[in-house]
Scaffold this active site. Structure first.
Site, PDB file in Angstrom:
ATOM      1  N   ASN A 145       1.205  -0.800  -0.151  1.00 17.57           N
ATOM      2  CA  ASN A 145       0.071   0.277  -0.016  1.00 17.57           C
ATOM      3  C   ASN A 145       0.965   1.807  -0.036  1.00 17.57           C
ATOM      4  O   ASN A 145       1.962   1.593   0.852  1.00 17.57           O
ATOM      5  CB  ASN A 145      -0.940   0.182   1.474  1.00 17.57           C
ATOM      6  CG  ASN A 145      -1.834   1.371   1.199  1.00 17.57           C
ATOM      7  OD1 ASN A 145      -1.782   2.375   1.072  1.00 17.57           O
ATOM      8  ND2 ASN A 145      -2.839   1.067   2.013  1.00 17.57           N
ATOM      9  N   ARG A 171       4.320  18.293   0.873  1.00 19.32           N
ATOM     10  CA  ARG A 171       5.707  19.364   0.381  1.00 19.32           C
ATOM     11  C   ARG A 171       4.851  20.338  -1.056  1.00 19.32           C
ATOM     12  O   ARG A 171       5.136  21.464  -1.094  1.00 19.32           O
ATOM     13  CB  ARG A 171       6.926  19.120  -0.546  1.00 19.32           C
ATOM     14  CG  ARG A 171       7.644  18.959   1.060  1.00 19.32           C
ATOM     15  CD  ARG A 171       8.587  19.516   1.725  1.00 19.32           C
ATOM     16  NE  ARG A 171       8.898  20.922   0.802  1.00 19.32           N
ATOM     17  CZ  ARG A 171      10.591  21.130   1.106  1.00 19.32           C
ATOM     18  NH1 ARG A 171      11.022  19.637   1.720  1.00 19.32           N
ATOM     19  NH2 ARG A 171      11.232  21.836  -0.084  1.00 19.32           N
ATOM     20  N   HIS A 183      -5.816   3.837  -1.861  1.00 18.17           N
ATOM     21  CA  HIS A 183      -6.265   3.575  -1.256  1.00 18.17           C
ATOM     22  C   HIS A 183      -7.273   5.089  -1.321  1.00 18.17           C
ATOM     23  O   HIS A 183      -6.836   5.657  -0.303  1.00 18.17           O
ATOM     24  CB  HIS A 183      -6.719   3.548   0.440  1.00 18.17           C
ATOM     25  CG  HIS A 183      -8.309   3.342   0.980  1.00 18.17           C
ATOM     26  ND1 HIS A 183      -8.582   2.372   2.045  1.00 18.17           N
ATOM     27  CD2 HIS A 183      -9.400   3.523   1.101  1.00 18.17           C
ATOM     28  CE1 HIS A 183      -9.744   2.699   2.201  1.00 18.17           C
ATOM     29  NE2 HIS A 183      -9.884   3.474   2.104  1.00 18.17           N
ATOM     30  N   ARG A 225      -9.471   8.926  -1.117  1.00 20.29           N
ATOM     31  CA  ARG A 225     -10.174   8.821  -0.374  1.00 20.29           C
ATOM     32  C   ARG A 225     -11.204  10.230  -1.241  1.00 20.29           C
ATOM     33  O   ARG A 225     -10.153  10.994  -1.547  1.00 20.29           O
ATOM     34  CB  ARG A 225      -9.693   9.537   1.080  1.00 20.29           C
ATOM     35  CG  ARG A 225     -10.270   7.847   2.014  1.00 20.29           C
ATOM     36  CD  ARG A 225      -9.447   7.862   3.405  1.00 20.29           C
ATOM     37  NE  ARG A 225      -9.447   6.621   3.926  1.00 20.29           N
ATOM     38  CZ  ARG A 225      -8.386   6.624   4.512  1.00 20.29           C
ATOM     39  NH1 ARG A 225      -8.183   6.024   3.537  1.00 20.29           N
ATOM     40  NH2 ARG A 225      -8.994   4.500   4.934  1.00 20.29           N
ATOM     41  N   HIS A 254      -4.334  11.932   0.265  1.00 19.66           N
ATOM     42  CA  HIS A 254      -2.442  11.427   0.311  1.00 19.66           C
ATOM     43  C   HIS A 254      -2.772  10.980  -1.510  1.00 19.66           C
ATOM     44  O   HIS A 254      -2.560  11.523  -2.372  1.00 19.66           O
ATOM     45  CB  HIS A 254      -2.531   9.880   1.411  1.00 19.66           C
ATOM     46  CG  HIS A 254      -3.692   9.287   2.415  1.00 19.66           C
ATOM     47  ND1 HIS A 254      -4.512   8.226   1.198  1.00 19.66           N
ATOM     48  CD2 HIS A 254      -4.325   9.214   2.907  1.00 19.66           C
ATOM     49  CE1 HIS A 254      -5.541   8.260   1.242  1.00 19.66           C
ATOM     50  NE2 HIS A 254      -5.287   8.681   3.034  1.00 19.66           N
ATOM     51  N   GLU A 301      -8.806   0.551  -2.882  1.00 16.04           N
ATOM     52  CA  GLU A 301      -9.874   0.384  -1.997  1.00 16.04           C
ATOM     53  C   GLU A 301     -10.329   1.881  -1.354  1.00 16.04           C
ATOM     54  O   GLU A 301      -9.564   2.515  -2.388  1.00 16.04           O
ATOM     55  CB  GLU A 301      -8.966   0.119  -0.985  1.00 16.04           C
ATOM     56  CG  GLU A 301      -8.253  -1.829  -0.428  1.00 16.04           C
ATOM     57  CD  GLU A 301      -6.922  -1.476   0.875  1.00 16.04           C
ATOM     58  OE1 GLU A 301      -6.386  -2.675   1.048  1.00 16.04           O
ATOM     59  OE2 GLU A 301      -7.441  -0.325   1.276  1.00 16.04           O
ATOM     60  N   THR A 339      -7.784   6.460   9.163  1.00 18.20           N
ATOM     61  CA  THR A 339      -7.962   5.213   8.697  1.00 18.20           C
ATOM     62  C   THR A 339      -8.951   4.565   8.721  1.00 18.20           C
ATOM     63  O   THR A 339      -9.978   4.443   9.878  1.00 18.20           O
ATOM     64  CB  THR A 339      -6.145   4.207   9.217  1.00 18.20           C
ATOM     65  OG1 THR A 339      -6.324   3.437   7.770  1.00 18.20           O
ATOM     66  CG2 THR A 339      -6.505   4.210  10.631  1.00 18.20           C
ATOM     67  N   HIS A 353      -4.548  -4.311   7.596  1.00 15.19           N
ATOM     68  CA  HIS A 353      -4.279  -3.287   9.069  1.00 15.19           C
ATOM     69  C   HIS A 353      -3.972  -3.909  10.001  1.00 15.19           C
ATOM     70  O   HIS A 353      -4.387  -4.468  10.890  1.00 15.19           O
ATOM     71  CB  HIS A 353      -5.692  -3.133   8.888  1.00 15.19           C
ATOM     72  CG  HIS A 353      -5.454  -1.826   9.582  1.00 15.19           C
ATOM     73  ND1 HIS A 353      -6.479  -0.645   8.797  1.00 15.19           N
ATOM     74  CD2 HIS A 353      -5.685  -0.433  10.875  1.00 15.19           C
ATOM     75  CE1 HIS A 353      -5.993   0.799   9.765  1.00 15.19           C
ATOM     76  NE2 HIS A 353      -6.018   0.166  10.767  1.00 15.19           N
ATOM     77  N   ASP A 354      -2.302  -3.137   9.950  1.00 10.61           N
ATOM     78  CA  ASP A 354      -1.152  -2.781  11.291  1.00 10.61           C
ATOM     79  C   ASP A 354      -0.622  -4.470  11.398  1.00 10.61           C
ATOM     80  O   ASP A 354      -0.251  -4.861  12.155  1.00 10.61           O
ATOM     81  CB  ASP A 354      -2.293  -2.871  12.251  1.00 10.61           C
ATOM     82  CG  ASP A 354      -2.428  -1.577  12.201  1.00 10.61           C
ATOM     83  OD1 ASP A 354      -1.624  -0.393  12.287  1.00 10.61           O
ATOM     84  OD2 ASP A 354      -3.153  -1.084  13.532  1.00 10.61           O
ATOM     85  N   GLY A 378       1.101  -1.282   4.355  1.00  8.95           N
ATOM     86  CA  GLY A 378       1.511   0.207   3.906  1.00  8.95           C
ATOM     87  C   GLY A 378       2.515   0.698   5.000  1.00  8.95           C
ATOM     88  O   GLY A 378       3.627   0.429   4.780  1.00  8.95           O
ATOM     89  N   HIS A 379       1.809   1.277   5.746  1.00  6.13           N
ATOM     90  CA  HIS A 379       2.563   2.315   7.300  1.00  6.13           C
ATOM     91  C   HIS A 379       3.167   0.826   7.899  1.00  6.13           C
ATOM     92  O   HIS A 379       4.553   2.248   7.849  1.00  6.13           O
ATOM     93  CB  HIS A 379       0.911   2.302   8.388  1.00  6.13           C
ATOM     94  CG  HIS A 379       1.192   3.007   9.577  1.00  6.13           C
ATOM     95  ND1 HIS A 379       1.475   4.374   9.222  1.00  6.13           N
ATOM     96  CD2 HIS A 379       1.820   3.109  10.601  1.00  6.13           C
ATOM     97  CE1 HIS A 379       1.863   5.126   9.959  1.00  6.13           C
ATOM     98  NE2 HIS A 379       2.091   4.235  11.127  1.00  6.13           N
TER      99      HIS A 379
END
Length: 237
Positions: free
Chosen positions: A7, A18, A43, A45, A50, A70, A100, A190-191, A213-214
């Protein structure tokens, strides 16, 4: 082997901070694939804070593995997916102001809506997945919508695993087993991280894909992107 889809939302977040085009999300996706990633996830939104909708269009010709988009199937999102035609669309019930994803679908309450959206995507050759909590009645509800796969929402597992509670995997195992019996593919996300991914993978039957991702991006700040992708691939074998 379970596929790793990277992700790249966090790369877009860094770019947007920036106002320019550094880092370039398309180049990052190309590099991630070159380093071994077997898919790219975005993903977008509605506020495009992002990933931007244009990013999805720009990425389409460059993602030669699997492209997973997503999002909450509002009209704007549906139109984007039908235009881009990714490999897979993952339906997530995001609130507009959600930082999130924080919950799976109530597949019973929203059955008719999900079934209509899924049919539209499948008729256009797009594989579908529904983001769900590891609750058996929700897995059954997902099967009734006609989806191809589910994506297990793994935040609860990750938090409990960090506390040393390995029993937190049990509802996910049960959910995956039921999904298999119902003919549904199983994804997860997720996580998930280098700390918990190998244990999760070892316990979940027929895990087809994880979207990360994160954690992957944060780990890459210390260990390097290519190295981290290879580390995930080793743990997913």
């Amino acid at each position: 082997m379970t596929k790793l889809s990277v992700n790249i939302n966090k790369i877009a977040t860094l770019r947007n901070s920036r106002g320019g085009d550094v880092p370039n999300v398309v180049q990052f996706a190309k590099d991630a694939q070159r380093f071994g990633a077997q898919g790219i996830t975005i993903h977008p939104r509605p506020d495009e804070r992002h990933i931007r909708y244009q990013d999805a269009r720009d990425l389409k010709p460059e993602v030669y593995t699997e492209f997973n988009i997503e999002g909450n199937p509002i009209t704007k999102f549906i139109d984007l997916v039908l235009e881009v035609k990714p490999t897979q669309v993952t339906l997530v019930p995001d609130a507009v102001d959600a930082i999130t994803s924080n919950a799976g679908w109530d597949t019973l309450k929203h059955k008719d809506f999900l079934a209509e959206v899924i049919q539209e995507f499948k008729s256009n050759g797009i594989r579908t997945s529904i983001f769900v909590d590891p609750v058996l009645k929700q897995i059954e509800g997902a099967q009734a919508t006609g989806t191809d796969r589910i994506e297990l929402y793994t935040e609860s597992f990750a938090k409990q695993y960090d506390l040393g509670n390995k029993d937190a995997i049990k509802p996910y195992v049960a959910a995956a087993e039921l999904a298999g019996k119902l003919g549904l593919g199983v994804n997860a996300g997720h996580d998930l991280s280098l700390e918990n991914i190998q244990f999760f993978k070892s316990q979940i039957p027929n895990l087809m894909e994880v979207s990360i991702g994160h954690a992957l991006i944060a780990e890459s700040l210390y260990l390097g992107v290519e190295n981290v992708i290879q580390m995930y691939l080793q743990k997913l074998k």
